[in-house]
Design a protein around this motif. Structure first.
Motif, PDB file in Angstrom:
ATOM      1  N   SER A 216       0.849  -1.194   0.000  1.00 21.81           N
ATOM      2  CA  SER A 216       0.000   0.000   0.000  1.00 21.81           C
ATOM      3  C   SER A 216       0.887   1.247   0.000  1.00 21.81           C
ATOM      4  CB  SER A 216      -0.934  -0.005   1.214  1.00 21.81           C
ATOM      5  OG  SER A 216      -0.196  -0.101   2.427  1.00 21.81           O
ATOM      6  N   LYS A 217       0.248   2.404  -0.128  1.00 20.27           N
ATOM      7  CA  LYS A 217       0.997   3.660  -0.194  1.00 20.27           C
ATOM      8  C   LYS A 217       0.256   4.723   0.591  1.00 20.27           C
ATOM      9  CE  LYS A 217       3.213   6.669  -3.656  1.00 20.27           C
ATOM     10  NZ  LYS A 217       3.310   6.959  -5.121  1.00 20.27           N
ATOM     11  N   HIS A 218       1.012   5.505   1.360  1.00 17.95           N
ATOM     12  CA  HIS A 218       0.415   6.569   2.164  1.00 17.95           C
ATOM     13  C   HIS A 218       1.382   7.740   2.241  1.00 17.95           C
ATOM     14  CE1 HIS A 218      -2.179   8.343   5.252  1.00 17.95           C
ATOM     15  NE2 HIS A 218      -1.083   8.614   5.935  1.00 17.95           N
ATOM     16  N   ASN A 219       0.901   8.930   1.840  1.00 23.53           N
ATOM     17  CA  ASN A 219       1.725  10.150   1.857  1.00 23.53           C
ATOM     18  C   ASN A 219       3.073   9.946   1.166  1.00 23.53           C
ATOM     19  OD1 ASN A 219      -0.251  11.609   3.149  1.00 23.53           O
ATOM     20  ND2 ASN A 219       0.673  11.471   5.193  1.00 23.53           N
ATOM     21  N   GLY A 220       3.057   9.268   0.027  1.00 23.49           N
ATOM     22  CA  GLY A 220       4.262   9.103  -0.778  1.00 23.49           C
ATOM     23  C   GLY A 220       5.192   8.007  -0.323  1.00 23.49           C
ATOM     24  N   LEU A 221       4.847   7.319   0.774  1.00 26.73           N
ATOM     25  CA  LEU A 221       5.681   6.245   1.303  1.00 26.73           C
ATOM     26  C   LEU A 221       5.011   4.901   1.039  1.00 26.73           C
ATOM     27  CD1 LEU A 221       8.380   6.025   2.932  1.00 26.73           C
ATOM     28  CD2 LEU A 221       6.988   5.909   5.003  1.00 26.73           C
ATOM     29  N   TYR A 222       5.813   3.916   0.632  1.00 25.47           N
ATOM     30  CA  TYR A 222       5.279   2.581   0.353  1.00 25.47           C
ATOM     31  C   TYR A 222       5.344   1.726   1.620  1.00 25.47           C
ATOM     32  CZ  TYR A 222       5.691   4.075  -4.479  1.00 25.47           C
ATOM     33  OH  TYR A 222       5.562   4.777  -5.655  1.00 25.47           O
ATOM     34  N   TYR A 223       4.251   1.010   1.869  1.00 27.29           N
ATOM     35  CA  TYR A 223       4.136   0.168   3.058  1.00 27.29           C
ATOM     36  C   TYR A 223       3.964  -1.282   2.617  1.00 27.29           C
ATOM     37  CZ  TYR A 223       3.492   4.336   5.936  1.00 27.29           C
ATOM     38  OH  TYR A 223       3.681   5.538   6.593  1.00 27.29           O
ATOM     39  N   PHE A 224       4.821  -2.141   3.149  1.00 24.94           N
ATOM     40  CA  PHE A 224       4.701  -3.569   2.893  1.00 24.94           C
ATOM     41  C   PHE A 224       4.361  -4.233   4.216  1.00 24.94           C
ATOM     42  CE2 PHE A 224       6.556  -7.892   2.408  1.00 24.94           C
ATOM     43  CZ  PHE A 224       5.754  -8.309   1.359  1.00 24.94           C
ATOM     44  N   SER A 225       3.110  -4.706   4.340  1.00 30.51           N
ATOM     45  CA  SER A 225       2.690  -5.374   5.566  1.00 30.51           C
ATOM     46  C   SER A 225       2.546  -6.866   5.305  1.00 30.51           C
ATOM     47  CB  SER A 225       1.377  -4.779   6.086  1.00 30.51           C
ATOM     48  OG  SER A 225       0.364  -4.821   5.094  1.00 30.51           O
ATOM     49  N   PHE A 226       2.678  -7.661   6.372  1.00 30.14           N
ATOM     50  CA  PHE A 226       2.689  -9.117   6.204  1.00 30.14           C
ATOM     51  C   PHE A 226       2.550  -9.805   7.553  1.00 30.14           C
ATOM     52  CE2 PHE A 226       6.983  -7.461   6.536  1.00 30.14           C
ATOM     53  CZ  PHE A 226       7.607  -8.276   7.458  1.00 30.14           C
ATOM     54  N   SER A 227       2.322 -11.111   7.501  1.00 22.98           N
ATOM     55  CA  SER A 227       2.286 -11.937   8.704  1.00 22.98           C
ATOM     56  C   SER A 227       3.658 -12.562   8.923  1.00 22.98           C
ATOM     57  CB  SER A 227       1.236 -13.040   8.559  1.00 22.98           C
ATOM     58  OG  SER A 227       1.344 -13.971   9.620  1.00 22.98           O
ATOM     59  N   THR A 228       4.042 -12.671  10.200  1.00 27.40           N
ATOM     60  CA  THR A 228       5.366 -13.212  10.505  1.00 27.40           C
ATOM     61  C   THR A 228       5.402 -14.737  10.582  1.00 27.40           C
ATOM     62  OG1 THR A 228       4.965 -12.972  12.885  1.00 27.40           O
ATOM     63  CG2 THR A 228       6.060 -11.139  11.756  1.00 27.40           C
ATOM     64  N   GLY A 229       4.260 -15.390  10.404  1.00 27.66           N
ATOM     65  CA  GLY A 229       4.317 -16.854  10.427  1.00 27.66           C
ATOM     66  C   GLY A 229       3.039 -17.494  10.917  1.00 27.66           C
ATOM     67  N   ILE A 234       0.941  -9.242  12.545  1.00 29.21           N
ATOM     68  CA  ILE A 234       0.941  -8.439  11.328  1.00 29.21           C
ATOM     69  C   ILE A 234       1.895  -7.278  11.574  1.00 29.21           C
ATOM     70  CG2 ILE A 234      -0.402  -6.994   9.773  1.00 29.21           C
ATOM     71  CD1 ILE A 234      -1.003 -10.011   9.589  1.00 29.21           C
ATOM     72  N   VAL A 235       2.942  -7.233  10.776  1.00 28.68           N
ATOM     73  CA  VAL A 235       3.967  -6.204  10.925  1.00 28.68           C
ATOM     74  C   VAL A 235       4.118  -5.475   9.592  1.00 28.68           C
ATOM     75  CG1 VAL A 235       5.157  -7.550  12.700  1.00 28.68           C
ATOM     76  CG2 VAL A 235       5.868  -7.758  10.315  1.00 28.68           C
ATOM     77  N   TYR A 236       4.980  -4.453   9.577  1.00 27.54           N
ATOM     78  CA  TYR A 236       5.132  -3.693   8.337  1.00 27.54           C
ATOM     79  C   TYR A 236       6.538  -3.134   8.202  1.00 27.54           C
ATOM     80  CZ  TYR A 236       4.857   0.735  10.950  1.00 27.54           C
ATOM     81  OH  TYR A 236       5.109   1.775  11.802  1.00 27.54           O
ATOM     82  N   ALA A 237       6.859  -2.818   6.941  1.00 25.54           N
ATOM     83  CA  ALA A 237       8.124  -2.197   6.584  1.00 25.54           C
ATOM     84  C   ALA A 237       7.826  -1.116   5.552  1.00 25.54           C
ATOM     85  CB  ALA A 237       9.096  -3.235   6.026  1.00 25.54           C
ATOM     86  N   THR A 238       8.728  -0.151   5.413  1.00 29.02           N
ATOM     87  CA  THR A 238       8.473   0.957   4.491  1.00 29.02           C
ATOM     88  C   THR A 238       9.647   1.169   3.547  1.00 29.02           C
ATOM     89  OG1 THR A 238       9.356   2.596   6.053  1.00 29.02           O
ATOM     90  CG2 THR A 238       6.980   2.136   6.141  1.00 29.02           C
ATOM     91  N   SER A 239       9.337   1.821   2.429  1.00 29.06           N
ATOM     92  CA  SER A 239      10.351   2.118   1.419  1.00 29.06           C
ATOM     93  C   SER A 239       9.919   3.336   0.618  1.00 29.06           C
ATOM     94  CB  SER A 239      10.550   0.919   0.488  1.00 29.06           C
ATOM     95  OG  SER A 239      11.454   1.226  -0.562  1.00 29.06           O
ATOM     96  N   LYS A 240      10.881   3.990  -0.003  1.00 27.75           N
ATOM     97  CA  LYS A 240      10.575   5.089  -0.913  1.00 27.75           C
ATOM     98  C   LYS A 240      10.390   4.587  -2.342  1.00 27.75           C
ATOM     99  CE  LYS A 240      12.865   8.680   1.819  1.00 27.75           C
ATOM    100  NZ  LYS A 240      13.910   9.744   1.837  1.00 27.75           N
TER     101      LYS A 240
END
Length: 318
Positions: A216-229, A234-240
């Motif tokens: 997903s994307k919010h305010n120009g930042l990309y969010y990658f959310s997922f399950s850890t197992g 449910i956790v998340y990481a971000t990228s430009k």
């Protein structure tokens, strides 16, 4: 006198119906077992595509069709039935199961991305968000046996169409995968790549990628959310950059009392909502799950506040 009694009785029936409808708001969104939410705002309504846990054996995720729920306000959901079966994909294995789906719209068409059999992802297309859907290409979009770097289990598809029109597909268990889609939404564009996540806490061996990728994307930042197992947070990481690498940022939803977790984020008119599944109905469990919705809040620094599940769910959106 009889007419007055009749009218009063009718009014009481209407009042009872209105109360009953209001009582259906909250979590879970349905009294049927359903899981793996894929929510979308399409054509003036909200559409929620889901795995049909109601009709599985209760011993495995072995349902063979997908369920659709429709809402006008995000709080009250109508069951639109089992709208598509794995049999629409003639190339699928005879024992193929209907797992976590995804949907997207472009150029007046609606696309439904469907993992079938645990080794392939198909795509169906329709002129309407509720179907009828037909096989878009007569073959798998992603095929473990055919496509390089498809991974051990190409399931859990999720699609992001970026502001520039480029579409991305993420999928996979244990090692997340990402690939660009062509403008027709039914063919990949370039190689399947590993999606890199950095910065997992070194003191927590449970912090790893498991399944349920969502981009997903919010305010120009990309969010990658997922399950850890299994079970997973449910956790998340971000990228430009949509292709990554992504930096781990934190927890969105803590462990639930079931073996799997699967989430999606819906942004609508300046507000955000987290869809997930949980053990919420009598008789529920690892194979009989229920979808819930709660509000999601971004902090000013781009981090996400951890969501605490509620029974009330979300307020109606007008």
């Amino acid at each position: 006198m009889c007419a007055k009694k009749s009218n009063r009785g009718f009014a009481l029936v209407l009042a009872a119906a209105a109360w009953s409808s209001a009582a259906l708001a909250g979590n879970p969104i349905s009294q049927r077992f359903n899981a793996d939410p894929s929510p979308h705002a399409f054509a003036g309504k909200f559409y929620l595509y889901a795995t049909n846990d109601q009709d599985n054996s209760g011993k495995y995720w072995d349902s063979t069709d997908w369920r659709l729920f429709v809402s006008k306000d995000l709080a009250h959901w109508d069951d639109a039935g089992s709208f598509l079966s794995v049999t629409v994909f003639k190339w699928a294995r005879p024992d193929a199961k209907a797992w976590a789906p995804e949907a997207a719209t472009r150029n007046g068409k609606y696309y439904f991305y469907a993992p079938v059999g645990g080794d392939k992802i198909g795509v169906a297309v329709s002129d309407h968000p509720d179907g009828p859907f037909v096989d878009a290409i007569g073959d798998a979009l992603i095929d473990k046996a055919r496509d390089a770097n498809a991974g051990a289990e190409p399931i859990d598809p999720a699609v992001l169409i970026d502001k520039d029109g480029q579409a991305y597909l993420v999928f996979g268990t244990r090692v997340p995968k990402i690939v660009r889609l062509k403008a027709d939404m039914i063919h990949t564009d370039g190689p399947i790549q590993d999606l890199v996540i950095t910065g997992f806490p070194t003191d927590d061996p449970k912090k790893k990628y498991g399944e349920a990728p969502f981009l997903s994307k919010h305010n120009g930042l990309y969010y990658f959310s997922f399950s850890t197992g299994w079970p997973g947070q449910i956790v998340y990481a971000t990228s430009k950059s949509p292709m990554g690498p992504y930096a781990y940022r934190g927890v969105i939803l803590d462990y639930r009392p079931i073996s799997t977790n699967h989430q999606a984020i819906l942004d609508y008119k300046g507000k955000s909502y987290l869809f997930y599944h949980d053990k919420l109905l009598p008789g529920g469990g690892d194979y009989k799950r229920s979808i819930a919705i709660d509000s999601l809040t971004y902090n000013s620094d781009g981090t996400i506040k951890e969501v605490v599940p509620t029974e009330a769910g979300v307020k109606p959106v007008h």
